[in-house]
Design a protein around this motif. Structure first.
Motif, short mmCIF file in Angstrom:
data_model
loop_
_atom_site.label_atom_id
_atom_site.label_comp_id
_atom_site.label_asym_id
_atom_site.label_seq_id
_atom_site.Cartn_x
_atom_site.Cartn_y
_atom_site.Cartn_z
N ASP A 166 0.84 -1.20 0.00
CA ASP A 166 0.00 0.00 0.00
C ASP A 166 0.87 1.25 0.00
O ASP A 166 0.58 2.23 -0.70
N GLU A 167 1.93 1.24 0.79
CA GLU A 167 2.82 2.40 0.82
C GLU A 167 3.58 2.53 -0.52
O GLU A 167 3.85 3.65 -0.97
N HIS A 168 3.90 1.41 -1.13
CA HIS A 168 4.60 1.42 -2.42
C HIS A 168 3.75 2.10 -3.49
O HIS A 168 4.21 3.00 -4.20
N ARG A 169 2.47 1.69 -3.61
CA ARG A 169 1.64 2.30 -4.66
C ARG A 169 1.30 3.75 -4.33
O ARG A 169 1.16 4.57 -5.23
N ALA A 170 1.22 4.08 -3.03
CA ALA A 170 1.00 5.48 -2.66
C ALA A 170 2.21 6.33 -3.03
O ALA A 170 2.08 7.47 -3.50
N GLN A 171 3.40 5.79 -2.85
CA GLN A 171 4.63 6.50 -3.20
C GLN A 171 4.70 6.73 -4.71
O GLN A 171 5.09 7.82 -5.16
N ILE A 172 4.30 5.74 -5.50
CA ILE A 172 4.29 5.88 -6.96
C ILE A 172 3.30 6.97 -7.37
O ILE A 172 3.60 7.84 -8.19
N GLU A 173 2.12 6.94 -6.79
CA GLU A 173 1.10 7.94 -7.12
C GLU A 173 1.57 9.35 -6.79
O GLU A 173 1.42 10.29 -7.58
N ARG A 174 2.19 9.52 -5.61
CA ARG A 174 2.66 10.85 -5.21
C ARG A 174 3.77 11.33 -6.15
O ARG A 174 3.83 12.51 -6.50
N ALA A 175 4.66 10.43 -6.54
CA ALA A 175 5.75 10.82 -7.45
C ALA A 175 5.20 11.25 -8.80
O ALA A 175 5.69 12.22 -9.40
N LEU A 176 4.16 10.58 -9.28
CA LEU A 176 3.56 10.95 -10.55
C LEU A 176 2.83 12.28 -10.44
O LEU A 176 2.88 13.11 -11.36
N VAL A 177 2.16 12.50 -9.34
CA VAL A 177 1.50 13.79 -9.11
C VAL A 177 2.53 14.91 -9.08
O VAL A 177 2.34 15.98 -9.66
#
Length: 252
Positions: A166-177
């Protein structure tokens, strides 16, 4: 315009000196009335420049901190009215964080959580810029079974990844944002696999450099474009709509 009056006044005052402190304090009081603009107007950064020019660098740090706190909190708790508004907010957070980071460094102040944020945003910007130079900007993502298998097979990678999927996909989403807010376009995700990484790396050690090279090696046909539509399936493969899955994670 009040901004122009205050700017002109500080230009007249210049640096503090004998017999001028009263005028500096008066100018600072006028400038303080415009302080809320740092939270809404990207051009208001000139207020910080004026503070520094007149010997109020510590006050400039305080104002930058307060504006950054307000913007970050607003981005986490409120949905932006439009994509343009979201992009503007992201760009303002980036600008304030970098200005604050650089000023604190000049003052010899120790790193704090906002400085860590500034470093993270700067790294994301650098990554996006490098990727854009080479083609589409993509990030390496591990689907849940692959993520679990990755850390089980190479425990040393725990230093490079969050502890949970969950933290991994949240980190990916934040980096893309972050990359989108900095003007990045043609953004996407490539899904990795443990067996694919093992085949690619061969006898080489599995470190961050190898991971970057592995991501670059993945076929363009396997890129998942980002962002999906709000009502489309989320890019992470959960099967849930994007608006109810990873979209909110960038604000968490």
């Amino acid at each position: 315009m009040p901004e122009m009056l205050t700017t002109e006044r500080f230009d007249e005052i210049g640096s503090p000196g004998p017999g001028r402190l009263g005028r500096v304090d008066e100018g600072l009081a006028e400038l303080s009335e415009l302080r809320p603009l740092l939270e809404t107007d990207p051009d208001a950064i000139h207020l910080v420049d004026k503070l520094i020019e007149t010997g109020h660098a510590e006050t400039a740090v305080e104002w930058l901190t307060a504006a950054l706190d307000a913007l970050v909190d607003r981005s986490r708790t409120h949905q932006h009215e439009s994509e343009d508004a979201q992009d503007t907010a992201a760009a303002m957070i980036f600008g304030l964080a970098q200005r604050r980071h650089d000023l604190r460094e000049e003052l010899g102040l120790p790193h704090d959580e906002h400085d860590v944020l500034a470093d993270r945003l700067r790294d994301a910007a650098s990554h996006a810029a490098d990727a854009l130079d080479d083609g589409p900007a993509t990030l390496l993502f591990w689907p849940k079974p692959e993520f679990d298998a990755l850390l089980a097979r190479w425990p040393a990678l725990a230093d490079s990844y969050p502890s949970t999927w969950d933290e991994h996909r949240a980190q990916i989403e934040r980096a893309l944002v972050d990359a989108s807010g900095l003007g990045g376009g043609d953004l996407g995700i490539v899904a990795g696999s443990v067996e694919g990484l093992a085949t690619f790396a061969g006898a080489d050690p599995i470190d961050e450099e190898t991971l970057d090279e592995y991501a670059d090696s993945l076929d363009d046909a396997g890129i998942t474009s980002w962002p999906p539509g709000r009502n489309d399936a989320c890019w992470c493969g959960s099967g849930t709509k994007y608006k109810k899955c990873c979209l909110p994670r960038s604000r968490a």
